[in-house]
Design a protein around this motif. Sequence first.
Motif, PDB file in Angstrom:
ATOM      1  N   MET A   1      -3.805  -0.089  -1.005  1.00 33.06           N
ATOM      2  CA  MET A   1      -2.863  -1.347  -1.560  1.00 33.06           C
ATOM      3  C   MET A   1      -4.061  -2.549  -1.675  1.00 33.06           C
ATOM      4  O   MET A   1      -3.797  -3.171  -2.475  1.00 33.06           O
ATOM      5  CB  MET A   1      -2.081  -1.738  -0.757  1.00 33.06           C
ATOM      6  N   GLN A   2      -4.918  -2.568  -0.602  1.00 33.21           N
ATOM      7  CA  GLN A   2      -6.011  -3.661  -0.608  1.00 33.21           C
ATOM      8  C   GLN A   2      -7.172  -3.520  -1.520  1.00 33.21           C
ATOM      9  O   GLN A   2      -7.773  -4.632  -1.649  1.00 33.21           O
ATOM     10  CB  GLN A   2      -6.111  -3.549   1.335  1.00 33.21           C
ATOM     11  N   SER A   3      -6.903  -2.521  -1.987  1.00 36.25           N
ATOM     12  CA  SER A   3      -8.136  -2.562  -2.687  1.00 36.25           C
ATOM     13  C   SER A   3      -7.637  -2.872  -3.859  1.00 36.25           C
ATOM     14  O   SER A   3      -6.681  -2.914  -4.540  1.00 36.25           O
ATOM     15  CB  SER A   3      -9.235  -0.923  -2.997  1.00 36.25           C
TER      16      SER A   3
ATOM     17  N   MET B   1      -3.696   2.147  -6.939  1.00 31.04           N
ATOM     18  CA  MET B   1      -3.207   3.091  -6.101  1.00 31.04           C
ATOM     19  C   MET B   1      -2.919   4.417  -6.260  1.00 31.04           C
ATOM     20  O   MET B   1      -2.190   4.134  -7.405  1.00 31.04           O
ATOM     21  CB  MET B   1      -2.358   2.784  -5.025  1.00 31.04           C
ATOM     22  N   ALA B   2      -3.391   5.504  -5.776  1.00 34.68           N
ATOM     23  CA  ALA B   2      -2.224   7.177  -6.059  1.00 34.68           C
ATOM     24  C   ALA B   2      -2.279   8.040  -5.574  1.00 34.68           C
ATOM     25  O   ALA B   2      -3.812   8.329  -5.361  1.00 34.68           O
ATOM     26  CB  ALA B   2      -3.542   7.304  -7.996  1.00 34.68           C
TER      27      ALA B   2
ATOM     28  N   VAL C   1       0.933   3.595  -7.046  1.00 38.10           N
ATOM     29  CA  VAL C   1       1.785   4.303  -6.891  1.00 38.10           C
ATOM     30  C   VAL C   1       1.980   5.232  -6.129  1.00 38.10           C
ATOM     31  O   VAL C   1       0.607   5.434  -5.253  1.00 38.10           O
ATOM     32  CB  VAL C   1       1.662   5.815  -8.456  1.00 38.10           C
ATOM     33  N   LEU C   2       2.751   5.994  -5.305  1.00 40.09           N
ATOM     34  CA  LEU C   2       3.067   6.504  -3.914  1.00 40.09           C
ATOM     35  C   LEU C   2       3.779   7.848  -4.357  1.00 40.09           C
ATOM     36  O   LEU C   2       4.626   7.215  -4.736  1.00 40.09           O
ATOM     37  CB  LEU C   2       3.599   5.431  -3.399  1.00 40.09           C
ATOM     38  N   VAL C   3       3.075   8.680  -4.507  1.00 41.71           N
ATOM     39  CA  VAL C   3       4.427   9.601  -4.481  1.00 41.71           C
ATOM     40  C   VAL C   3       4.506  10.848  -3.493  1.00 41.71           C
ATOM     41  O   VAL C   3       3.744  10.966  -3.197  1.00 41.71           O
ATOM     42  CB  VAL C   3       3.251  11.535  -5.942  1.00 41.71           C
TER      43      VAL C   3
END
Length: 787
Positions: free
Chosen positions: A376-378, A382-383, A509-511
Amino acid sequence: MNREEHVTREELKARLIRPIARELADGAQDRVVAGGLEKLIQNLGQPFPEVGRLLAGYRQMDVETRKEQLKKALELLGGQVAESRPQRLEPPQAVPGTRSPALETVSFDTPVEALNLGPGGRKKLAELGIRALRDLLHHYPRRYEDRRTLQSIREVEDGAKATVVGKVLSRELVKTPRKGLQLVQVRFMDAWGWKFTGVWFNQPWVLKQMPEGASLVLSGRVQKRGGVTSLMVEYFEDEGGESLSTGRIVPVYPAKEGIGQAFLRRAAWRALEAFQTIPDPLEPYLKQASLMPLDRALRQAHFPSSEEQLEQALQRLKFDEFLLLELKVMIESGGSALLGRVFRVTPEMLERFRAALPFTLTGAQERVLSEILADMQSERQMARLVQGDVGSGKTAVAAAALFVAAQNGAQGALMAPTEILAKQHFENLTRYLYPLGVSVDLLVGSMSNGEKRSVLERLKSGQTQVVVGTHALIQDGVAFHDLGLAVIDEEHRFGVMQRRRLLGQRPDVLVMSATPIPRSLALTLYGDLEVSQIDELPPGRTPVRTKILTQKTRTQAYAFARQEIKKGHQVFVVTPMIEEGESEATAELAAATRLREELEILLPDVRIDLLHGKMKAEEKDAVMERFKQGAFDLLVSTTVIEVGVDIPQATVMIIENAERFGLAQLHQLRGRVGRGGLESYCVLIAGETSKRTLERLRVIEESTDGFYIAEQDLRLRGPGELRGTRQSGMPDLRLGDLASDQAIIEQSRALAKAILEADPYLEQPEHALLKRELQARAEAIGFREVI
């Protein structure tokens, strides 16, 4: 001289040319022929006395003299001395003089007709799906036989297995006094002149494949009785015109009836010979990834010069399989190098979140949370896939990420596959986030229009910081003020286009998945997702006790279920789902109805309901909701009960014909009980009780570790059988093995990511070959589109 004598002399000449040529190619070390070259000359060289004189005393000669004499012997016999090509690492030489010249314009796309494989050659290959040189070179051997030093039949001990070459002298079909037993007996002579009998039981068709004078390679067990030597033949093949079947590590290919091994070896050999050097799509990365060049890998995979070279070649070819798979998934997803938003994360934020939780996060939860927060900080989107067993605490970790998004002024969304699951998530997230001042809303199809309208207004204005919902989140008319984080639960339940509508604003995105699958499979199925595993359960969770019963002891399971129901507990009974299709769905419903009727007789005082595949989603939700409220005691289900739904009073899971489920699936089903802290039980009823079946089911009986169970499932059943992967385009890997190649998968995935970061659509000139290979093999590789 009659024709028969002439043939014999020509064959003897060929028999001498091959080993002499191999001896020369081997550096004149006198190790090609068992017992030494002189022994062979004494046996076969009588019609050629001048050759015998040239090579007399061969063992005592120095290497240079041997080479000179070998060349002269070949010239006398009419064989050609092979020229060495130092630039090319090749398989051992074929018969001198048979090599095809490299074709002038050849590529992987060249049709196999260019190889001139004789009448019917193209048709035979087409039967195996081989049309271009690419197909032929990737038609890998299924096993190898070491025939570098074929023995004389005389040297093999009684009872030992051996592979020998024999020339057919005579043949007969013998009918024995024993009723129905026929023997095929063929008289052979080996290369040293020793005679033996090949024996086949009840295989009269073999006679047609044994013309007199034919040269065959035979494998089997040797029997020596009173000076008579027999070979009980287990496998045989025509040696063919080229010496590709003896004197080397020999490839054995997947084939069909009527397509011989000698033909396939010749085809593979000709395909390799057509290239001066096989072009390598990974040439720029060979050193960086420590890979064998493709030219050498393909030559060694088909005609290995040693076990070590073969091992390295297969590693390279496996690497290519996984690399192409990873590239395909990453490119199709469009998520290979997308920029996302950068979230600010402070220690104070995390302390506030932890302090509000009614429990302490486990070590595994903390580790996964730090991986998520780093994403999240990069600046990259996010995937990430978070997988963990039921009850491992994925929702709490997702709640922490949603809290961070809210603290950054962004909105979060959690999408679940069913209303009942969405409501459960809504309750949990409200419990975690409401005390921290985060507003949480629910949006599901069954809400009234007025309720939906007010939620949509709050979403659009930004009043709602976190929304939980089903497909309703991606309907027309849903507009976010600023969606920064999307959490998708049980991702495989949604269609690709449905997900993309939610992701239009490019959120992180968090799966989440409660179906533990081995890391190697996760990395290939979800190639563009980073994978995190919560592999530790919170303290105090009582494991579900598991027992295997057979059909004979099946009624014990229901007697036990009745006892639990008397205590006010509830019971699941699951019967295997039949493969989908109209007639099967009807049969499935009939089977489930029969089971329900049987249980109503067996348990007359128990309230029973039914859940089956022909019900609509809302009907299933309604049944589960009634079960949760305690409206009935026992649920008969033909479908996998919705992942993640909590029925706190359910303490018994009975699974009929448990052997028809995968281990991971059984573990999932077991996770439906024991959700309310009560002592819980799972009973597996085995419909068939073979040793292999019981061995599989014991994995569940003895372990409660979802990841260990998933690894065993992969090892025992293979990826195609694992739940959901058959429909996902998971490839039938030709060489790669998901159960044992994790290191290669990790390495190929890292290279795929590096390549696409530099060149997202493979448009640079150095990637032209790689792009072509990807296009050509796309259908064979298969892929899964995620996000």
